[in-house]
Design a protein around this motif. Structure first.
Motif: not given
Length: 311
Positions: A243-245, A247-251, A254-255
């Motif tokens: 869930r956390l990743t 929400r910030h998948a474009t960073r 995180v990628r």
């Protein structure tokens, strides 16, 4: 998270899609028609506050997903072989019992291969220290996971299911990108998705290394049972990470974190053809009725709501 949080699962000659309150299964029948099953579904985590707490909701959701997946597989098996077998009535008690027995045996085998056997092999190799034992035990568990995925990917009868798995991912990517939901448009997207169950299982393996290292080397049945009892908690932690990743998948950071899980999807997905994408779209369209509900829920938490109806 995307505007409409949708998950899915490949089934026999089809795809299941699930949104917050709807579940739909689309299956290609032997004569070429698409059979559809649609039903409402309200997660127990949305009805009981305690079960909706972080980590707990992931553990509960794991069992809900298992139940929905079994139901979808039963429907797909019936529809995909409709012309090959006589029409069946309601499942008998004997059939239901046989299915429960199969599930129980599968779970027991999974626990043995991924929990008990790695620990036994690590002890046999002579590792005694908490850290050393935990790392080797975790490495063996990861090896077992990779071997399992490799065997599945090489199973001839599973190739079409893996193709539908890829179609499911592509359709969800297209929805999240706001692209047209046509087979040609969907086909252009990646077959890898960061919220895939394969990535989730990889995270379960990783989190289990930390958890089992903390627990220490198992010395008997009680210690093995403690490990098994921790699995829902481990699944809950992996769920929160997903869930956390998301929400910030474009960073970039995180990628990089989700990259290993995506690589395992090379074993569990295949490039689908246009007919597979058509089936995935049919299931996805059935759960899009949740879009307005989700928009209202999120807007109500931030301020006044404006709704534009399109006729």
């Amino acid at each position: 998270m995307p505007f409409l949080p949708v998950g899915g699962q490949a089934v026999i000659e089809g795809v299941m899609m699930r949104s917050p309150s709807l579940v739909a299964v689309a299956v290609r029948r032997p004569e070429g028609a698409i059979a559809l099953m649609e039903k409402s579904f309200a997660s127990i985590t949305r009805r009981h506050r305690l079960l909706g707490l972080p980590v707990v909701r992931g553990a509960v959701g794991l069992f809900e997903t298992l139940a929905l997946g079994i139901s979808a597989l039963n429907f797909s098996a019936d529809e995909a072989t409709r012309d090959e077998t006589p029409a069946a009535g309601k499942p008998s008690a004997l059939q239901g019992g046989a299915q429960l027995l199969t599930i129980a045996i599968s779970l027991a085998l999974g626990i043995f291969v991924f929990v008990v056997l790695p620990a036994r092999l690590t002890s046999w190799l002579g590792f005694e220290g908490r850290l050393g034992f935990g790392l080797v035990d975790g490495l063996l568990r990861l090896v077992a996971f990779v071997l399992y995925l490799t065997l599945i990917s090489q199973w001839k009868e599973m190739r079409r299911v893996l193709g539908y798995h890829g179609a499911e991912h592509k359709a969800i990517h297209a929805l999240e990108a706001g692209a047209p939901l046509t087979p040609e448009s969907v086909q252009s997207f990646s077959r890898f998705h960061p919220r895939c169950g394969t990535s989730f299982l990889f995270l379960v393996v990783v989190v289990s290394v930390v958890a089992f290292t903390f627990i220490g080397r198992p010395h008997g049945l009680r210690d093995h049972l403690l490990r098994v009892a921790c699995m829902p908690l481990i699944a809950g932690v992996a769920f929160e990470f997903i869930r956390l990743t998301a929400r910030h998948a474009t960073r970039p950071f995180v990628r990089a974190l989700v990259w290993p899980g995506l690589q395992f999807q090379r074993l569990t997905t295949r490039e689908p053809d246009l007919t597979m994408c058509e089936v995935a779209i049919a299931a996805l369209e059935r759960v899009r009725g949740d879009e307005l509900v989700v928009k209202l829920e999120r807007a109500a938490a931030t301020g006044p709501v404006e709704v534009a109806f399109i006729q």
